[in-house]
Design a protein around this motif. Structure first.
Motif, PDB file in Angstrom:
ATOM      1  N   MET A 309     -17.118 -23.112  23.400  1.00  0.00           N
ATOM      2  CA  MET A 309     -15.911 -22.679  24.104  1.00  0.00           C
ATOM      3  C   MET A 309     -15.212 -21.521  23.394  1.00  0.00           C
ATOM      4  N   GLY A 310     -15.317 -21.461  22.077  1.00  0.00           N
ATOM      5  CA  GLY A 310     -14.762 -20.313  21.368  1.00  0.00           C
ATOM      6  C   GLY A 310     -15.480 -19.029  21.748  1.00  0.00           C
ATOM      7  N   ALA A 311     -16.801 -19.099  21.837  1.00  0.00           N
ATOM      8  CA  ALA A 311     -17.575 -17.932  22.264  1.00  0.00           C
ATOM      9  C   ALA A 311     -17.214 -17.544  23.692  1.00  0.00           C
ATOM     10  N   HIS A 312     -17.018 -18.547  24.551  1.00  0.00           N
ATOM     11  CA  HIS A 312     -16.620 -18.261  25.930  1.00  0.00           C
ATOM     12  C   HIS A 312     -15.241 -17.588  25.979  1.00  0.00           C
ATOM     13  N   ALA A 313     -14.349 -17.967  25.088  1.00  0.00           N
ATOM     14  CA  ALA A 313     -13.024 -17.337  25.049  1.00  0.00           C
ATOM     15  C   ALA A 313     -13.141 -15.859  24.673  1.00  0.00           C
ATOM     16  N   VAL A 314     -14.047 -15.544  23.760  1.00  0.00           N
ATOM     17  CA  VAL A 314     -14.286 -14.141  23.403  1.00  0.00           C
ATOM     18  C   VAL A 314     -14.765 -13.367  24.627  1.00  0.00           C
ATOM     19  N   THR A 315     -15.697 -13.958  25.377  1.00  0.00           N
ATOM     20  CA  THR A 315     -16.233 -13.292  26.568  1.00  0.00           C
ATOM     21  C   THR A 315     -15.139 -13.011  27.588  1.00  0.00           C
ATOM     22  N   GLU A 325      -6.974  -9.486  21.663  1.00  0.00           N
ATOM     23  CA  GLU A 325      -7.181 -10.915  21.941  1.00  0.00           C
ATOM     24  C   GLU A 325      -8.625 -11.309  21.686  1.00  0.00           C
ATOM     25  N   SER A 326      -9.560 -10.438  22.032  1.00  0.00           N
ATOM     26  CA  SER A 326     -10.966 -10.768  21.801  1.00  0.00           C
ATOM     27  C   SER A 326     -11.260 -10.875  20.314  1.00  0.00           C
ATOM     28  N   ARG A 353     -18.424  -6.101  21.251  1.00  0.00           N
ATOM     29  CA  ARG A 353     -17.687  -5.438  22.330  1.00  0.00           C
ATOM     30  C   ARG A 353     -16.185  -5.519  22.086  1.00  0.00           C
ATOM     31  N   GLY A 354     -15.731  -6.684  21.611  1.00  0.00           N
ATOM     32  CA  GLY A 354     -14.311  -6.839  21.311  1.00  0.00           C
ATOM     33  C   GLY A 354     -13.855  -5.905  20.206  1.00  0.00           C
ATOM     34  N   LEU A 357     -13.639  -2.403  21.562  1.00  0.00           N
ATOM     35  CA  LEU A 357     -12.418  -2.248  22.361  1.00  0.00           C
ATOM     36  C   LEU A 357     -11.179  -2.121  21.481  1.00  0.00           C
ATOM     37  N   ASP A 358     -11.203  -2.808  20.340  1.00  0.00           N
ATOM     38  CA  ASP A 358     -10.052  -2.822  19.432  1.00  0.00           C
ATOM     39  C   ASP A 358     -10.064  -1.640  18.474  1.00  0.00           C
ATOM     40  N   GLY A 359     -10.964  -0.707  18.658  1.00  0.00           N
ATOM     41  CA  GLY A 359     -11.009   0.471  17.801  1.00  0.00           C
ATOM     42  C   GLY A 359     -11.581   0.208  16.424  1.00  0.00           C
TER      43      GLY A 359
END
Length: 416
Positions: A309-315, A325-326, A353-354, A357-359
């Motif tokens: 579920m933690g991995a799903h939250a990242v997705t 947030e990712s 990917r997160g 996105l976060d630079g």
């Protein structure tokens, strides 16, 4: 062609902005939606599409390609020398053999099928190999042709209605395994044949868990085909959720897990739509189902579990383009170990990917290195990973460019 028809970017030498507009409209996206996805204003995107602003740099081109899920970079740039398959990996050496087994129907009845218990044991071993092998496509690609032929033979030779239902359940499971092998390879038609045949076999089996798995995979095939297919993905998901719901009070772990996996898929598609509240709402429902499972349980096909579920939250955060947030969710997710190598590699790619996105491109590349270590064949066939690597190969920072180039060689994007 009528004079007012939409031009075809695959046939006419269009400028970059025109290609963006045509591909955006084919995805059913507005200018505001695409601009939001790539981090520019609608006004800037409008100028790019109208040719009032020159084509952007490579990093923005890659973000546009990702948002539009352009499979070949040349389709976006119009430059033959940029022919790079982004969301389709290279054809696996065993793809032709697997395809031949799927496409061949033996009508003769003189082929002796294996005992049911024997085929069940082989499928169990194949799923185990898929989760444990670094090169999981190679592992299951060796096994699939014989599994497909034997499962089809078992259905043909079933003597009773009960035997036929049991055989159809095993055939559906074989097609599910095939879909994992075929995904992100250059044969979309084959993927659809397998997904649809798997759903038909599952329905013929009458087994709720088998039907749930087939629906989970068929919905993914629709969702990954683009925004125009999101509604179809949701319809399949919701139908499966409604079908399983009356069974959940007395469900075993596997049935509860596939129901949870279907709930998350609804959230995944909502995140692709950028529907934040709906996406996290379905994640919450899936998380509640995961909490009902034993702490060390992993679904044998989807990997659904408390740990996932933690991995799903990242997705979800990544698909919502919530960079900060990712990254926060990635820190929480790393508290758990994902047993499946390809699923662990997929999670690392989502983390990358997160970070992108976060630079944090350097951290993104380091995370992709971890994905490669977990399962090289996962990153090799993943369009998001390929897009990040190709973007950083052109970095102005020499150390980052060198690191990205080394990873590109390992993945197979660049020659050594």
């Amino acid at each position: 062609m009528p004079s007012d028809a939409t031009p075809d970017p695959y046939a006419d030498p269009l400028r970059f902005g025109q290609r963006v507009q045509v591909l955006r409209e084919r995805r059913g996206m507005t200018q505001a939606q695409l601009a939001d996805l790539v981090g520019i204003s609608p006004h800037t995107l409008r100028k790019i599409e109208n040719g009032q602003q020159k084509a952007p740099g490579l990093s923005m081109v890659m973000r546009i390609a990702e948002a539009l899920r352009v499979r070949d970079l040349a389709d976006l740039t119009g430059l033959p020398e940029t022919h790079v398959d982004l969301f389709v990996g290279p054809g696996h050496p065993r793809l032709a053999e697997v395809k031949a087994a799927i496409d061949t129907f033996t009508l003769a009845s003189d082929v002796e099928p294996p005992p049911v218990a024997h085929l069940e044991a082989r499928l169990h071993a194949a799923w185990k190999a898929r989760h444990e092998s670094k090169n999981h496509r190679e592992a299951i690609g060796q096994l699939l042709p014989d599994l497909i032929r034997d499962a089809q033979a078992l259905v043909r030779h079933a003597d009773t209605a009960a035997d036929r239902r049991a055989a159809q359940a095993l055939l559906a499971q074989t097609y599910s395994l095939s879909q994992f092998f075929i995904a992100y390879q250059p044969d979309a038609a084959l993927l659809w044949r397998v997904a649809e045949r798997g759903m038909v076999a599952a329905q013929d089996s009458g087994d709720p868990h088998t039907i749930g798995v087939a629906a989970w995979l068929l919905a993914q095939a629709h969702r990954d085909s683009g925004a125009r297919h999101f509604d179809a993905a949701d319809a399949i998901n919701l139908e499966a959720v409604r079908f399983l719901e009356p069974l959940l009070p007395d469900a075993d772990d596997d049935l509860l897990a596939i129901a949870g996996a279907l709930q998350f898929e609804l959230g995944y598609t909502a995140a692709r739509r950028r529907d934040t509240g709906v996406a996290w709402g379905h994640w919450d429902k899936a998380n509640n189902m995961a909490a009902r499972l034993p702490a060390d349980y992993y679904h044998p096909i989807t990997s659904f579990s408390q740990a996932i579920m933690g991995a799903h939250a990242v997705t979800v955060a990544v698909e919502l383009h919530q960079g900060g947030e990712s990254v926060r969710q990635a820190a929480r997710a790393d508290e758990h170990v994902i047993k499946s190598r390809p699923r662990r590699a997929r999670h690392r790619i989502e983390e990358a990917r997160g970070f992108q996105l976060d630079g944090q491109p350097d951290t993104a590349l380091a995370t992709l290195d971890k994905a490669f270590e977990a399962a090289p064949e996962t990153i090799r066939y993943n369009g998001y990973a390929r897009a990040i690597i190709l973007e950083e190969v052109e970095s102005t920072q020499s150390q980052r460019r060198q690191r990205a180039s080394e990873l590109a060689v390992k993945v197979g994007l660049l020659a050594a």
